[in-house]
Design an enzyme around this catalytic site. Structure first.
Site: not given
Length: 892
Positions: A502-503, A700, A705, A753-754
């Site tokens: 995973d990142k 969330f 999402k 990350r947006t």
């Protein structure tokens, strides 16, 4: 009519034969082994039997015999009017027929088969008892599992048989067992002709090899039993009630917890079973760690039931005053879904208050309480019915690649040995011309003589080396805390070929830093521009206050000191910023409104838009960042924050730097504090508090999402809905903009990350209509209908024609030494795959910065719809790569 009557009698005869089979099967059960399962005959006929003692089982057999007589004697005209003799039993009505609700369970099943039946727990504070039901049957009449964790592979009785079956299921051990059997000294047996030596020369080595494996398996299972014992014997506090001492707590071990018990949990406690969270000392809720459940390191927010939290001041009052019914669905495997409701009777208003329960109100077993304070949960699922154990794989024997390869080599050696023995037997018979039926004795003797080709000691060496390797792994000082749960396959760590990582939290530290805030172009701010953002907030607030003061002259003197300080600060900041821009025309572009387009364009923008409108827009964006989250401030010596996502904490910290601090939060209200001076906000000074009432929170989820919150401003009673989420979801909910997608991609190319922020204002009538419909949908017990209706109401009333506010850019720092680690894996020919839910542009940047993709390597994008499409595009890519390789000259 005769045809209909004959067909009806035929169907009744078929059902009667089925009943005879069921009765015979039930009569063969012992009373201890009868469990619960439904018998479905078709055409709405649903018969089940209760797991009870022998007397009650005999009574139920009599009832079934009466029922089969009823089927035989009843005609087609009075079938739908007939009733069983026992009128006190619970009945079901299906297809205009009445059938008894007798429940039974087959011995093969582990838990109660109540997939289609709801469960309920009734609390009666006046009488001081707790009743638990499945459908209309009390729990006391059903066999429910104990709340125990059992990870053992064997029991004391099954250890030796199962171990021998597993060991001699391997081909090598089975071969040596056959060799040993042929050498046993059995008088007058067929094996007397096969003796080639002493029997103990073959039996003792096999016994030694098997004993080594037996000790290893016993060692692993004893360790598992010890871990299970520690978990099952852990003590918890349970609320109980007695006439002498009233409501008090008593100590109870985890394996003695019953359904309906109210368990008191503290920080750091492991949740012993699946629970519904009724009460927390922190009104905002509590955070839990779910890494042992779903592998995620982020904390999850859990909230208590609203009616219980508001009504009782102390957790001891719950059992003393609670009157209501807790209804929930039957157990299933999905850890992200739960449907239930709590109906509490309010004595003051003489009304029943219904609270909808969902995943946010649950505490699954094996999770850990992370927040301070006491929590009270109601046990609903125990033992093998908990989510963690329902998702546990069946215990099986683990076999590594080396064991499988060894079996393959042994088979090859045995085949070669048999071939050699056969050739030697043929040569012997041809040499001495003795072709008779006793030639097989020579063949077997040759096989026994040549059996040393297969090394029996290899199995001993492998088992002992596995134990030694497992001990060394646990003692390695570089990986302290490592626990080897199985000594069967430690060597598999040296044969890893693929790594899926995973990142977030693996390649990165999961520590977020707020970097950029993108508004409508050309407005963009960096994290270092917090003074300018604070100035815009102060300016907007000054204009807003000044406009209100003109309407209310009486409040002018009361607010004059604050307004004068704000006015002086705004003038000071304006002069300071103008001075910086005049001295640094080219080097300080990022401190103004646009960081990438220069000072000339920012002047043109300021000429087109009034400065007040810009300040108002900036203030709205900062307010959205400070309100749209699930962050809870913890005030001790200083303010710290707790949240399920580090992204939200980074945004709240950024707004605090801008002078808008999250001061307090509970289940009903959020309070923001606007400071006069951002440099000294922690040491006092002039400030202003703004409070908002929390009307509804939409958390969330990975499916939606997005996250939303519905608030009412206590100053002007304005109802505002804020939402944030991925651009792929938010772009369908907001008004059309020509800049959103481009700016999101620009921030993603920088590795950020947006999140897209938007708002919508609602009227009071719209909110009341939304509240009534949403509450009606939230108390539905059908999970599919509930989710569909709630989603539809939410999208129709809140998420339509929203106004885009801004786009946030957050950076996740890489782990230390991640580049060198990935380079080491690549040199070992280990292929690494990074899994992430971020945008493609962000994933590319992280892949290159972490050296997952070397500089100079080309990246190919494959957008696939299904598995077949993926295979097709991979074939096309492979053919392109092959043509590219053939086009490269040999000397290159």
């Amino acid at each position: 009519a005769k045809k209909k009557q004959n067909s009806l009698r035929a169907s009744m005869t078929e059902r009667r034969n089925f009943l005879y089979h069921s009765i015979g099967r039930m009569s063969s059960f012992e009373s201890e082994s009868i469990e619960l399962s439904d018998v479905v005959l078709g055409d709405g006929l649903n018969i089940s039997m209760q797991s009870v003692g022998s007397d009650q089982a005999a009574h139920q057999l009599t009832q079934m015999q009466k029922y089969q007589t009823f089927l035989t004697e009843s005609s087609s005209e009075n079938v739908h009017q007939a009733m069983l003799p026992n009128q006190n039993q619970d009945h079901r009505v299906k297809n205009n027929r009445f059938f008894p609700d007798i429940r039974c369970k087959t011995p093969k099943e582990k838990n109660v088969d109540t997939e289609k039946e709801e469960r309920s727990i009734n609390y009666n504070a006046n009488r001081g008892y707790i009743d638990c039901y499945v459908g209309n049957s009390p729990f006391a009449q059903l066999k429910f599992p104990k709340n125990v964790v059992n990870n053992q592979k064997y029991t004391l009785l099954t250890f030796l048989p199962l171990f021998l079956i597993e060991q001699f299921g391997q081909f090598s051990n089975l071969y040596f067992l056959c060799i040993c059997i042929t050498q046993l000294p059995i008088p007058n047996s067929i094996f007397e002709d096969f003796y080639i030596g002493y029997w103990w020369t073959t039996v003792l080595p096999l016994m030694f090899v098997t004993s080594i494996s037996l000790c290893r398996e016993a060692f692993d299972d004893i360790k598992r039993a010890k871990r299970d014992y520690i978990i099952n014997s852990k003590k918890y506090q349970r609320l109980c009630r007695s006439r002498c001492s009233g409501v008090h707590t008593e100590s109870v071990t985890a394996n003695n917890i019953q359904i309906g018990d109210l368990i008191v949990l503290n920080e750091g406690d492991r949740v012993p079973c699946d629970m519904v969270l009724l009460y927390t000392e922190n009104e905002h809720g509590t955070f839990i760690k779910t890494d042992q459940m779903d592998g995620e390191t982020d904390w999850k927010m859990r909230k208590s039931c609203g009616s219980v939290q508001k009504k009782y001041a102390s957790y001891c009052d719950i059992l003393r005053c609670l009157n209501g019914t807790l209804t929930f669905q039957a157990p299933h495997k999905d850890i992200y879904a739960f449907v239930g409701k709590l109906e509490c009777f309010n004595h003051e208003s003489n009304e029943t208050v219904t609270d909808a329960l969902n995943l946010e109100n649950t505490l699954w077993a094996s999770t850990v309480i992370a927040s301070e304070g006491i929590c009270v949960g109601c046990a609903i699922y125990l033992g093998c019915e908990t989510r963690s154990q329902l998702n546990t794989n069946k215990k099986q024997n683990k076999m590594g690649k080396i064991d499988r390869e060894l079996n393959l080599f042994v088979k090859a050696l045995v085949a070669m040995l048999v071939l050699i023995a056969f050739l030697m037997t043929v040569l012997k018979m041809w040499r001495f011309d003795t072709f008779d039926w006793r030639s097989y004795i020579y063949f077997v003797r040759y096989v026994l003589i040549l059996s040393d080709i297969i090394p029996l000691s290899l199995r001993v060496y492998m088992d002992m080396s596995k134990i030694w390797l497992s001990v060394q792994i646990q003692k390695d000082p570089k990986i302290e805390g490592t626990l080897v749960r199985s000594t069967t396959i430690p060597e598999e760590l040296g044969r890893v070929q693929f790594i899926f990582t995973d990142k977030t939290g693996t390649l990165t530290k999961n520590k977020m830093l707020f970097q950029k805030l993108q508004l409508k172009p050309p407005l963009i701010f960096k994290a270092s521009d917090y003074k300018l953002i604070h100035y815009h907030c102060i300016t907007h607030l000054w204009y807003d206050k000044k406009r209100k003061m003109k309407k209310k002259a009486s409040s002018k003197q009361a607010s004059s000191s604050l307004l004068m300080s704000i006015d002086e600060l705004s003038v000071k900041l304006r002069n300071e910023l103008n001075g910086k821009n005049s001295s640094n025309n080219n080097n300080n572009r990022s401190s103004r409104i646009n960081t990438s387009r220069g000072r000339d364009r920012s002047k043109s923008v300021l000429s087109q838009h009034s400065y007040h409108n810009i300040s108002e827009h900036v203030c709205e964006c900062v307010q959205a960042l400070a309100l749209c989250h699930n962050v809870t401030p913890i005030i001790k010596e200083s303010i710290t924050y707790e949240a399920s996502s580090p992204d939200e904490i980074s945004m709240v910290k950024f707004t605090a730097e801008c002078g808008v601090q999250l001061l307090a939060r509970d289940t009903q209200q959020i309070t923001l504090r606007l400071y006069e001076n951002v440099e000294h906000n922690s040491r006092g000074g002039n400030f202003m508090d703004i409070s908002f009432e929390i009307l509804k929170i939409f958390p969330f989820t990975s499916e939606s999402k997005r996250m939303g919150i519905l608030l009412r401003n206590n100053t002007d009673n304005e109802i505002v809905f804020y939402a944030k989420g991925a651009d792929s979801v938010m772009k369908n909910m907001v008004e059309h903009t020509d800049w959103l997608q481009e700016e999101v991609e620009n921030l993603s190319r920088e590795g950020l990350r947006t999140l897209v922020f938007a708002k919508r204002t609602m009227t009071a009538s719209e909110y009341e209509e939304f509240r009534s419909k949403y509450h009606s949908a939230s108390v539905l017990m059908n999970s599919v209908q509930r989710s569909l209706q709630m989603e539809s109401i939410r999208s129709n009333y809140c998420e339509q024609d929203m106004h885009v506010l801004c786009v946030s850019g957050v950076e996740d720092e890489l782990q230390d030494n991640v580049q060198s680690s990935i380079e080491t894996f690549r040199n070992a020919h280990i292929k690494i795959f990074m899994l992430t839910g971020d945008k493609i542009e962000t994933a590319k940047v992280i892949a290159r910065s972490s050296r997952l993709v070397s500089y100079g390597q080309e990246i190919y994008e494959l957008m696939v719809r299904n598995k077949r499409d993926g295979y097709h595009k991979l074939d096309i890519l492979y053919s392109k790569l092959q043509r590219g390789r053939r086009s490269i000259p040999d000397n290159d």
